[in-house]
Structure formats: C-alpha cells, structure tokens
Design a protein around this motif. Structure first.
Motif, PDB file in Angstrom:
ATOM      1  N   ARG B  81      38.846  36.513  16.131  1.00 17.28           N
ATOM      2  CA  ARG B  81      38.485  36.910  15.345  1.00 17.28           C
ATOM      3  C   ARG B  81      38.438  37.323  13.769  1.00 17.28           C
ATOM      4  N   LEU B  85      35.928  38.250  11.379  1.00 16.91           N
ATOM      5  CA  LEU B  85      36.185  38.439   9.514  1.00 16.91           C
ATOM      6  C   LEU B  85      35.054  37.736   9.022  1.00 16.91           C
ATOM      7  N   THR B 177      34.798  44.687   5.942  1.00 17.65           N
ATOM      8  CA  THR B 177      35.941  44.409   6.931  1.00 17.65           C
ATOM      9  C   THR B 177      36.712  45.402   8.036  1.00 17.65           C
ATOM     10  N   THR B 181      37.301  46.170  11.850  1.00 16.88           N
ATOM     11  CA  THR B 181      38.872  45.802  12.348  1.00 16.88           C
ATOM     12  C   THR B 181      38.886  46.673  13.243  1.00 16.88           C
TER      13      THR B 181
END
Lengths: 190, 190
Positions: B81, B85, B177, B181
């Motif tokens: 993750r 990101l 972002t 997410t």
DNA sequence: AGTGATATACACCGATCGGTTTCCTTTCGT
DNA sequence: ACGAAAGGAAACCGATCGGTGTATATCACT
C-alpha cells in the motif's frame, strides 16, 4: 445525394473540422478540412477568421449533443447515483466503437499545449461544466464532500476516456462503472 | 560552460528531443531540436534514421529515470500500500511544477493517433509496465481482484496526470492520494 | 434580363516541414 | 606532419503549412 448536401457550407465546415480534428488531431490542415467539407478555402475564410477560430467553433457546436449524450434519458425518475452512473455507462458504450479516440475536449487540451488557444478555452469550459454537474449530483445524493467526489469522478472520466482512446485500456467490462461505484460508496452517496 | 557541454551530441539530441517534445508537443520541428541540442541536422541523421526514431529513442532513454522516480525509496521496508501511494505522492508533487504538462507517455499516445508509431510503442510499453507493477503490488497486498485494482489505479494515474498537465485540475491537496486510498480500501488491500 | 451577393477554382505568398547534399573546418590516429 | 574521418553551416529538395488575391461562375431577387 450525399448526407452533407442539405447542410450549409458553414455547417459542413464545422462538421468536417470536428470529425477530422478528432480523428487526425488538431494539426490537420485546412486544405484537408475544406476538401472534406466540399467548400473552397476562400469561402472558409469568409465564415471564420482563422483555422483556430473554426476549430473552436466546431468544438462549441458539438457541446449540446455532447451534453445530451451524457444526460440521463429520464432525469426526473432517476436518482443522483443513477444519473452519475449513466454518464460512465455512456462512456463505456461509446468506447467500444472502432473510431473512438477518447474525449475530444481532453484531447484538444492535451494537443494544444497553449491554454489561451480559443479551442482550449472551449474545451476547458466543457470540462468545468462536467465537474459542476457531478458536484451538483453529489450534493443531491448526500455525499460527504461533494466537491471532492466531483473532482474524483472527472478524474476517472478523463482517465478512462484517454486510456480507451489511446487503445491501452478497454472499458467494456464495466471498469469505469466499477471504479465510480467504489468512489460513490466511499463518499457515502446514496 | 553550459550544462550540455559534457554530453555527447547523441545524448544532447535525446535530451533536447525529450524536453522540447514534452513542452511543445511531438510536432516540434527537427530544426528546433537540433538548434536546442547544438548539433547539426546532418549529424542528427547519422545518429537516427528519422525524426520518429529519435523521438522514440528519447522516450525510451527516460524510462529508467521515470521508473526510479515512481519507485519507493525503501521498497523493502514499505508495504504494498505504501509503495502504491508513493507513486501518487510523487505525481502530486511533480504536478505543482510550473513546467509540468502531464505524463509524457500518455501525451505521446494522445498526440500521435497512430499506434504503430515507434514512439507510441515505447509509450504503450511504459503504461503496460506501470499497470503490471500495480497488479503485483495489489496481489502482494491481498486485494480481492488485483487485476481490476491495477487497472483502476492506472485510470486514476492517467486521469490525474492528464488533467493536471492540461491545467484543469490541481493535485496538491492530495486528490489522487485520496482517490487511490478509497479504491485500495474498497479492494480490501491491506 | 439585369444586378449584387455568394461561391468556386486556382495561382500565389512567405514560412516551415522532414530530409539530403555540398562544402569546409576541426579533430584525431599514426 | 600528414591524411582520413567526423562534424558543422547552410543551401537545397519537394511538400505542406495558414492565409490571400483574382478572376469566374452560380444564385436569388427585382
């Protein structure tokens, strides 16, 4: 009798400009445009001040049809969520066409690096209106942050149309719809 | 002593081609390219067979730097993750630059409508590799549908870079972002 | 039938396109 | 010190660019 015979020279020019600049890019020559429209170059310069002005006018003329294509057929009975999803459903259906090359307005913005170009201004206006439409729907649907959700939706819209237009992605399995659904859910939009 | 003086003529050409075609579009003339590189046209045609070949080579040369820019600085300690990101964090940071004009590979695909163009092939390869990178991370991160998530991520990546490059969106508030997410969460990626 | 507007065909303008060629200088190996 | 090779400046090629000038043809209106 060809399909263009009942249109005025001006409309034939706008039509040819929209079609050829979409297919070949904005760098298409005015010679080719006039040949396609069946209009002399001399006449073209009586209708439009320049190639740039004609390009901008051709983009502008297609706006109502573009809006209508993305609008829900029965907006009254549909929910905000359904109206948003309809936009992406149309995008996915349009993208399977062999002559689909992405959103023409985004393409113009990318090709014309100059944001002051009259065609860029038209394209930017269209994009702003789409974002505003999404924002209004997000608000009506009770999204936590309507402005954020709207910006996310245009992000997906432009990403999907650009990639599908460039031939590096296929949307016909509902990729855009699935992505948007996840974003709508995350935003708490009913 | 200019910054280009210690580079070989070939490298100066590749550098100029990458910079000018990114700033002005792929339709930039070879005359301007050679002037910028400080190399005669004659020499250019000894290094490259054509303008198209030089353009493709200039795109290809930038791939390692492009990859390095998107790679996490400490890939071993970072989670899948975090690595995903990081890509979008870099995009958001790059997009604030005044001379940012979007992902150069996507721009080339949009501008060159011809998918057989050597530069288009390079660009497509880069995009496929990015998608594959995302897919691998999604798999490692335990996403429910790694392939779907990867395609969603490149959708957001290209949408964000295209819109930021076109000047119709700003990413510096974390738009990409936040969007990513939400998608990672929806995909069940840890 | 005559008239003014509208459209066409087409040569033409300077500039630039991608690409080639010629001539001359610089550089380098021996 | 010499000769080969490489590189640069610039003319040149045909084609096309956006845009104009000119002379002719077509059309509607009175």
């Amino acid at each position: 009798m060809a399909s263009t015979d009942k249109l005025s020279p001006r409309d034939r020019l706008l039509d040819a400009a929209a079609r050829l600049s979409y297919r070949d890019g904005v760098s298409v020559g005015i010679e080719a445009l006039c040949r396609e429209a069946g209009v002399s170059k001399r006449s073209m310069y009586q209708f439009f001040d320049s190639k740039d002005a004609m390009l901008a006018a051709s983009l502008e003329q297609r706006v109502p049809g573009y809006d209508a294509q993305l609008a829900h057929p029965d907006p009254r009975s549909a929910s905000p969520r359904e109206r948003v999803l309809h936009v992406f459903g149309r995008l996915e259906r349009a993208s399977v066409s062999a002559d689909y090359h992405g959103c023409p307005y985004l393409a113009v913005l990318v090709e014309l690096k100059n944001p002051e170009h009259p065609a860029s201004i038209v394209a930017r206006t269209v994009k702003e209106r789409l974002a505003e439409t999404f924002r209004a729907e997000a608000e009506r649907g009770g999204a936590r942050d309507p402005e954020l959700l709207a910006r996310q939706l245009v992000l997906v819209f432009d990403g999907a149309s650009a990639r599908a237009g460039a031939g590096v992605e296929r949307l016909d399995d509902g990729l855009a719809t699935k992505t948007v659904t996840a974003l709508l859910d995350a935003a708490g939009m009913e």
